[in-house]
Design an enzyme around this catalytic site. Structure first.
Site, PDB file in Angstrom:
ATOM      1  N   ASP A 150       0.856  -1.257   0.056  1.00  0.00           N
ATOM      2  CA  ASP A 150      -0.161  -0.111   0.111  1.00  0.00           C
ATOM      3  C   ASP A 150       0.724   1.207  -0.042  1.00  0.00           C
ATOM      4  OD1 ASP A 150      -2.488   1.327  -0.019  1.00  0.00           O
ATOM      5  OD2 ASP A 150      -2.643   1.399   2.265  1.00  0.00           O
TER       6      ASP A 150
ATOM      7  N   ASP B 124       3.931   1.873   7.844  1.00  0.00           N
ATOM      8  CA  ASP B 124       3.036   0.962   8.023  1.00  0.00           C
ATOM      9  C   ASP B 124       3.046   0.024   6.879  1.00  0.00           C
ATOM     10  OD1 ASP B 124       0.389  -0.439   8.648  1.00  0.00           O
ATOM     11  OD2 ASP B 124      -0.936   1.067   7.913  1.00  0.00           O
TER      12      ASP B 124
END
Length: 324
Positions: A198, A214
């Site tokens: 992502d 993340d």
């Protein structure tokens, strides 16, 4: 639809969970911008700033979370700037009732600038270094970026959703199915590696260079998945950005130019998956508050137009590192 919420994750439970790890917050818990999980920043009694992330139950298995942690640590061991989970009592994954959580050092920084070619050059080197480590071994528990997860299941979720206005069903699914069919024809990945998964500006902090914060969506997939979201603007701008990105990427890791043909199929997969994700999470009260437009008629009209545009883009020649 998923009917799970974080309603039982009370401040008292969070504090008790932290204390069992030997961490005693001195400040209040500042909720950070996260919807899939619950993430809080706080200051400990030792004047250290931490972030705690409570994972959404039923999304990942323990093995999948630990594999993400191990990947983060492998990157950190290779001196690649990533915020890896902290080990407390020798463990990075902790438990509090039905919840699982991890602790991280809190880091500051400013947002990565997509239209800054110097930043893009740095990001190319950064992702190249990351992929060199990522290519050394596969995930064995985490999923793969595939048609089933990003097209077939999301399509079923959308078909079952009550949020899509009945009057738009025919128009929406007519173009959605055309996009899905063409994407399936074009998405033929070759080599699969461990990915960030992502890799967009919101998951990058700039601190004298980039830092990932993340890796929650890590999975196996083609290398270009971690590159295409770095591009923005019109085709000429994206061409220049791509050349900057790949030139610096290849200082550390070889790039297969054939993967450029996967960029628009991957964009289509992300579009379909994102709509289904919002629909699937709608019973979590955080989602209607954060995305109120998702239940509006106008949103779905806009998605029909966006899918039509993406269908047209899928029929264009892909970007290339060699001029036509």
């Amino acid at each position: 639809m998923s009917d799970f919420t974080f309603a039982e994750l009370s401040p008292d439970m969070i504090l008790a969970a932290l204390e069992q790890c030997g961490i005693f917050p001195q400040s209040g818990l500042l909720a950070l911008n996260s919807y899939e999980n619950r993430v809080y920043q706080f200051l400990s009694d030792e004047q250290k700033r931490y972030v705690v992330k409570f994972y959404r139950p039923q999304r990942w298995t323990n093995e999948q979370i630990l594999e993400e942690h191990a990947f983060s640590q492998a990157l950190a061991d290779a001196e690649i700037p990533v915020v890896a989970p902290l080990a407390q009592q020798g463990e990075t994954l902790h438990f509090a009732g039905q919840y699982r959580f991890a602790l991280f050092n809190s880091v500051g920084g400013r947002q990565f600038e997509l239209d800054n070619l110097d930043h893009l050059e740095w990001m190319g080197r950064f992702i190249g270094r990351m992929h060199k480590v990522a290519s050394s071994a596969p995930f064995t528990h985490r999923p793969t970026m595939d048609i089933e997860s990003f097209l077939n299941k999301p399509r079923q979720t959308l078909a079952n959703s009550s949020l899509l206005p009945e009057s738009l069903h025919t128009a929406f699914f007519t173009i959605l199915d055309r996009v899905i069919e063409l994407t399936k024809e074009q998405y033929k990945p070759g080599k699969l590696i461990r990915l960030h998964g992502d890799c967009h500006a919101g998951n990058i902090l700039w601190r004298d260079g980039p830092m990932f914060v993340d890796l929650d969506d890590s999975r196996m997939g083609p290398a270009v998945q971690d590159l295409w979201m770095m591009l923005n603007g019109d085709r000429a701008q994206q061409q220049m950005q791509l050349e900057t990105l790949i030139e610096s990427y290849e200082e550390f890791c070889e790039f297969d130019n054939k993967e450029l043909a996967l960029m628009e199929p991957l964009r289509a997969m992300r579009m379909v998956h994102y709509m289904a994700w919002l629909s699937d999470r709608w019973q979590d009260p955080a989602f209607p508050r954060a995305f109120p437009w998702f239940a509006e008629h106008r949103y779905w009209e806009q998605q029909i137009l966006a899918l039509k545009e993406q269908f047209a883009t899928l029929q264009e020649p892909p970007l290339s590192l060699v001029p036509y």
